[in-house]
Design a protein around this motif. Structure first.
Motif, PDB file in Angstrom:
ATOM      1  N   LEU A  80      27.092  -0.591 -14.086  1.00 30.05           N
ATOM      2  CA  LEU A  80      28.433  -0.923 -13.612  1.00 30.05           C
ATOM      3  C   LEU A  80      29.529  -0.803 -14.164  1.00 30.05           C
ATOM      4  CD1 LEU A  80      27.443  -4.659 -11.805  1.00 30.05           C
ATOM      5  CD2 LEU A  80      28.204  -2.376 -10.748  1.00 30.05           C
ATOM      6  N   ARG A  81      29.366  -0.627 -15.649  1.00 30.17           N
ATOM      7  CA  ARG A  81      30.276  -0.399 -16.830  1.00 30.17           C
ATOM      8  C   ARG A  81      30.692   0.885 -16.653  1.00 30.17           C
ATOM      9  NH1 ARG A  81      26.890  -3.409 -21.746  1.00 30.17           N
ATOM     10  NH2 ARG A  81      27.872  -5.547 -21.631  1.00 30.17           N
ATOM     11  N   LYS A  82      29.821   1.973 -15.913  1.00 27.36           N
ATOM     12  CA  LYS A  82      30.347   3.483 -15.837  1.00 27.36           C
ATOM     13  C   LYS A  82      31.019   3.514 -14.511  1.00 27.36           C
ATOM     14  CE  LYS A  82      29.338   8.117 -16.235  1.00 27.36           C
ATOM     15  NZ  LYS A  82      28.328   9.143 -16.639  1.00 27.36           N
ATOM     16  N   TYR A  83      30.260   2.718 -13.325  1.00 26.97           N
ATOM     17  CA  TYR A  83      30.710   2.776 -12.230  1.00 26.97           C
ATOM     18  C   TYR A  83      30.801   1.477 -11.497  1.00 26.97           C
ATOM     19  CZ  TYR A  83      29.000   7.565 -12.246  1.00 26.97           C
ATOM     20  OH  TYR A  83      28.973   9.125 -12.811  1.00 26.97           O
ATOM     21  N   SER A  84      32.236   0.796 -11.422  1.00 28.66           N
ATOM     22  CA  SER A  84      32.440  -0.523 -10.997  1.00 28.66           C
ATOM     23  C   SER A  84      32.285  -0.626  -9.577  1.00 28.66           C
ATOM     24  CB  SER A  84      33.649  -0.957 -11.414  1.00 28.66           C
ATOM     25  OG  SER A  84      34.905  -0.030 -10.751  1.00 28.66           O
ATOM     26  N   ARG A  85      32.278   0.289  -8.445  1.00 28.40           N
ATOM     27  CA  ARG A  85      31.859   0.170  -7.389  1.00 28.40           C
ATOM     28  C   ARG A  85      30.505   0.090  -7.094  1.00 28.40           C
ATOM     29  NH1 ARG A  85      35.726   0.355  -3.742  1.00 28.40           N
ATOM     30  NH2 ARG A  85      37.681   0.923  -4.195  1.00 28.40           N
ATOM     31  N   ALA A  86      30.144  -0.944  -6.038  1.00 27.54           N
ATOM     32  CA  ALA A  86      28.721  -1.133  -5.759  1.00 27.54           C
ATOM     33  C   ALA A  86      28.543  -1.555  -4.320  1.00 27.54           C
ATOM     34  CB  ALA A  86      28.028  -1.881  -6.751  1.00 27.54           C
ATOM     35  N   HIS A  87      27.435  -2.010  -4.011  1.00 29.25           N
ATOM     36  CA  HIS A  87      27.153  -2.338  -2.647  1.00 29.25           C
ATOM     37  C   HIS A  87      25.991  -3.389  -2.604  1.00 29.25           C
ATOM     38  CE1 HIS A  87      27.144  -1.877   1.756  1.00 29.25           C
ATOM     39  NE2 HIS A  87      25.861  -2.202   1.645  1.00 29.25           N
ATOM     40  N   ILE A  88      26.474  -4.687  -2.059  1.00 29.02           N
ATOM     41  CA  ILE A  88      25.459  -5.630  -2.179  1.00 29.02           C
ATOM     42  C   ILE A  88      24.967  -6.166  -0.662  1.00 29.02           C
ATOM     43  CG2 ILE A  88      26.268  -6.820  -4.208  1.00 29.02           C
ATOM     44  CD1 ILE A  88      27.539  -8.911  -2.661  1.00 29.02           C
ATOM     45  N   GLU A  89      23.573  -6.700  -0.577  1.00 26.94           N
ATOM     46  CA  GLU A  89      23.149  -7.398   0.518  1.00 26.94           C
ATOM     47  C   GLU A  89      23.143  -8.806   0.080  1.00 26.94           C
ATOM     48  OE1 GLU A  89      19.563  -5.142   2.061  1.00 26.94           O
ATOM     49  OE2 GLU A  89      20.389  -3.285   0.943  1.00 26.94           O
ATOM     50  N   VAL A  90      23.317  -9.699   0.954  1.00 19.83           N
ATOM     51  CA  VAL A  90      23.451 -11.284   0.778  1.00 19.83           C
ATOM     52  C   VAL A  90      22.911 -11.645   2.180  1.00 19.83           C
ATOM     53  CG1 VAL A  90      24.507 -13.266  -0.007  1.00 19.83           C
ATOM     54  CG2 VAL A  90      25.206 -11.144  -1.112  1.00 19.83           C
ATOM     55  N   GLY A  91      21.765 -12.347   2.165  1.00 20.33           N
ATOM     56  CA  GLY A  91      21.192 -12.620   3.275  1.00 20.33           C
ATOM     57  C   GLY A  91      21.361 -11.645   4.210  1.00 20.33           C
ATOM     58  N   THR A  92      21.673 -11.715   5.439  1.00 18.85           N
ATOM     59  CA  THR A  92      21.833 -10.463   6.335  1.00 18.85           C
ATOM     60  C   THR A  92      23.235  -9.825   6.359  1.00 18.85           C
ATOM     61  OG1 THR A  92      22.407 -12.007   8.170  1.00 18.85           O
ATOM     62  CG2 THR A  92      19.944 -11.573   8.056  1.00 18.85           C
ATOM     63  N   THR A  93      23.947 -10.044   5.540  1.00 20.54           N
ATOM     64  CA  THR A  93      25.161  -9.216   5.217  1.00 20.54           C
ATOM     65  C   THR A  93      25.194  -8.192   4.382  1.00 20.54           C
ATOM     66  OG1 THR A  93      26.241 -11.229   5.980  1.00 20.54           O
ATOM     67  CG2 THR A  93      27.574  -9.776   5.078  1.00 20.54           C
ATOM     68  N   ASP A  94      25.873  -7.193   4.563  1.00 22.26           N
ATOM     69  CA  ASP A  94      26.045  -6.208   3.253  1.00 22.26           C
ATOM     70  C   ASP A  94      27.482  -5.778   3.392  1.00 22.26           C
ATOM     71  OD1 ASP A  94      25.644  -2.995   4.218  1.00 22.26           O
ATOM     72  OD2 ASP A  94      25.146  -4.725   5.720  1.00 22.26           O
ATOM     73  N   TYR A  95      27.790  -5.324   2.078  1.00 24.26           N
ATOM     74  CA  TYR A  95      29.548  -5.021   1.907  1.00 24.26           C
ATOM     75  C   TYR A  95      29.330  -4.335   0.562  1.00 24.26           C
ATOM     76  CZ  TYR A  95      29.891  -9.582  -0.173  1.00 24.26           C
ATOM     77  OH  TYR A  95      29.845 -10.814  -0.696  1.00 24.26           O
ATOM     78  N   ASP A  96      30.551  -3.571   0.327  1.00 24.12           N
ATOM     79  CA  ASP A  96      30.962  -3.083  -0.917  1.00 24.12           C
ATOM     80  C   ASP A  96      31.531  -3.941  -1.632  1.00 24.12           C
ATOM     81  OD1 ASP A  96      29.810  -0.447   0.137  1.00 24.12           O
ATOM     82  OD2 ASP A  96      31.863   0.312   0.826  1.00 24.12           O
ATOM     83  N   VAL A  97      31.362  -3.541  -2.854  1.00 21.36           N
ATOM     84  CA  VAL A  97      31.841  -4.591  -4.033  1.00 21.36           C
ATOM     85  C   VAL A  97      32.633  -3.843  -5.244  1.00 21.36           C
ATOM     86  CG1 VAL A  97      30.634  -6.498  -3.389  1.00 21.36           C
ATOM     87  CG2 VAL A  97      29.916  -4.950  -5.225  1.00 21.36           C
ATOM     88  N   ILE A  98      33.444  -4.366  -5.913  1.00 24.52           N
ATOM     89  CA  ILE A  98      33.879  -3.944  -6.996  1.00 24.52           C
ATOM     90  C   ILE A  98      33.614  -5.094  -8.433  1.00 24.52           C
ATOM     91  CG2 ILE A  98      36.088  -3.444  -8.570  1.00 24.52           C
ATOM     92  CD1 ILE A  98      37.357  -2.573  -5.947  1.00 24.52           C
ATOM     93  N   ALA A  99      32.860  -4.462  -9.189  1.00 21.92           N
ATOM     94  CA  ALA A  99      32.425  -5.222 -10.153  1.00 21.92           C
ATOM     95  C   ALA A  99      33.418  -5.405 -11.446  1.00 21.92           C
ATOM     96  CB  ALA A  99      31.084  -4.776 -10.722  1.00 21.92           C
ATOM     97  N   ARG A 100      33.604  -6.639 -12.063  1.00 16.41           N
ATOM     98  CA  ARG A 100      34.393  -6.709 -13.318  1.00 16.41           C
ATOM     99  C   ARG A 100      33.421  -7.700 -14.068  1.00 16.41           C
ATOM    100  NH1 ARG A 100      37.901 -11.131 -15.210  1.00 16.41           N
ATOM    101  NH2 ARG A 100      37.122 -12.492 -13.692  1.00 16.41           N
ATOM    102  N   GLU A 101      33.509  -7.001 -15.377  1.00 18.81           N
ATOM    103  CA  GLU A 101      32.639  -7.745 -16.345  1.00 18.81           C
ATOM    104  C   GLU A 101      33.744  -8.744 -16.830  1.00 18.81           C
ATOM    105  OE1 GLU A 101      30.041  -6.968 -20.291  1.00 18.81           O
ATOM    106  OE2 GLU A 101      30.777  -5.221 -19.407  1.00 18.81           O
ATOM    107  N   LEU A 102      33.098 -10.007 -17.278  1.00 15.95           N
ATOM    108  CA  LEU A 102      34.144 -10.960 -17.759  1.00 15.95           C
ATOM    109  C   LEU A 102      34.330 -10.875 -19.125  1.00 15.95           C
ATOM    110  CD1 LEU A 102      32.853 -14.180 -15.666  1.00 15.95           C
ATOM    111  CD2 LEU A 102      34.263 -12.630 -15.233  1.00 15.95           C
ATOM    112  N   PRO A 103      35.688 -10.985 -19.547  1.00 16.66           N
ATOM    113  CA  PRO A 103      35.947 -10.959 -20.807  1.00 16.66           C
ATOM    114  C   PRO A 103      35.426 -12.232 -21.567  1.00 16.66           C
ATOM    115  CG  PRO A 103      38.012 -11.506 -19.674  1.00 16.66           C
ATOM    116  CD  PRO A 103      36.954 -11.329 -18.744  1.00 16.66           C
ATOM    117  N   THR A 104      35.480 -12.129 -22.859  1.00 16.27           N
ATOM    118  CA  THR A 104      34.529 -12.776 -23.722  1.00 16.27           C
ATOM    119  C   THR A 104      35.038 -14.438 -23.403  1.00 16.27           C
ATOM    120  OG1 THR A 104      34.224 -11.553 -25.387  1.00 16.27           O
ATOM    121  CG2 THR A 104      33.887 -13.752 -26.128  1.00 16.27           C
ATOM    122  N   ALA A 105      36.201 -14.840 -23.588  1.00 17.81           N
ATOM    123  CA  ALA A 105      36.362 -16.412 -23.558  1.00 17.81           C
ATOM    124  C   ALA A 105      36.147 -16.945 -22.129  1.00 17.81           C
ATOM    125  CB  ALA A 105      37.884 -16.574 -23.664  1.00 17.81           C
TER     126      ALA A 105
END
Length: 140
Positions: A80-105
């Motif tokens: 995810l640090r190299k490629y922020s785009r990903a795909h998830i499956e939650v229950g019976t639903t699936d979709y594309d996502v963009i991942a954001r690493e949370l900053p320290t605070a």
């Protein structure tokens, strides 16, 4: 079988059970929120599938790079640090996502809240000197 081989077999079984049961699994994850994350391999460029626990906090979907407190980040974190785009499956639903690493605070405040919900994540952080990362997954 190696530890990595054991983990791959364990994850493959979880994925199969997840897909066969509309996102529900038993065993150590029974009753928990689980999703399937497909990332692009940071080195290989190939799809990589990981079953992960997730939290919904303030209407945000959060995944934790705990790796059970190991001293290295799980492979999906590097992906995810190299490629922020990903795909998830939650229950019976699936979709594309963009991942954001949370900053320290933001990560520190949210991690404390996650530990209140699931104390095992506090134990994982105590086992390692690395800061366990949090990622928000937003619908693309």
């Amino acid at each position: 079988m190696t530890e990595i081989g054991d983990l791959k077999a364990f994850n493959a079984n979880i994925v199969d059970e997840f897909r066969a049961n509309g996102g529900k699994v038993g065993g150590p994850f029974e009753g928990g929120d689980l999703l399937l994350l497909t990332t692009t391999g940071a080195k290989s460029g190939q799809p990589r599938l990981s079953p992960l626990a997730y939290f919904t906090v303030d209407d945000r979907l959060i995944v934790v790079g705990s790796y059970a407190g190991a001293d290295v980040d799980p492979a999906w974190v590097h992906n995810l640090r190299k490629y922020s785009r990903a795909h998830i499956e939650v229950g019976t639903t699936d979709y594309d996502v963009i991942a954001r690493e949370l900053p320290t605070a933001e990560r520190d405040e949210l991690y404390a809240r996650l530990v209140e919900q699931s104390p095992v994540f506090g134990e994982y952080q105590q086992k390692t000197s690395r800061v366990i990362p949090l990622f928000e997954l937003q619908k693309a």
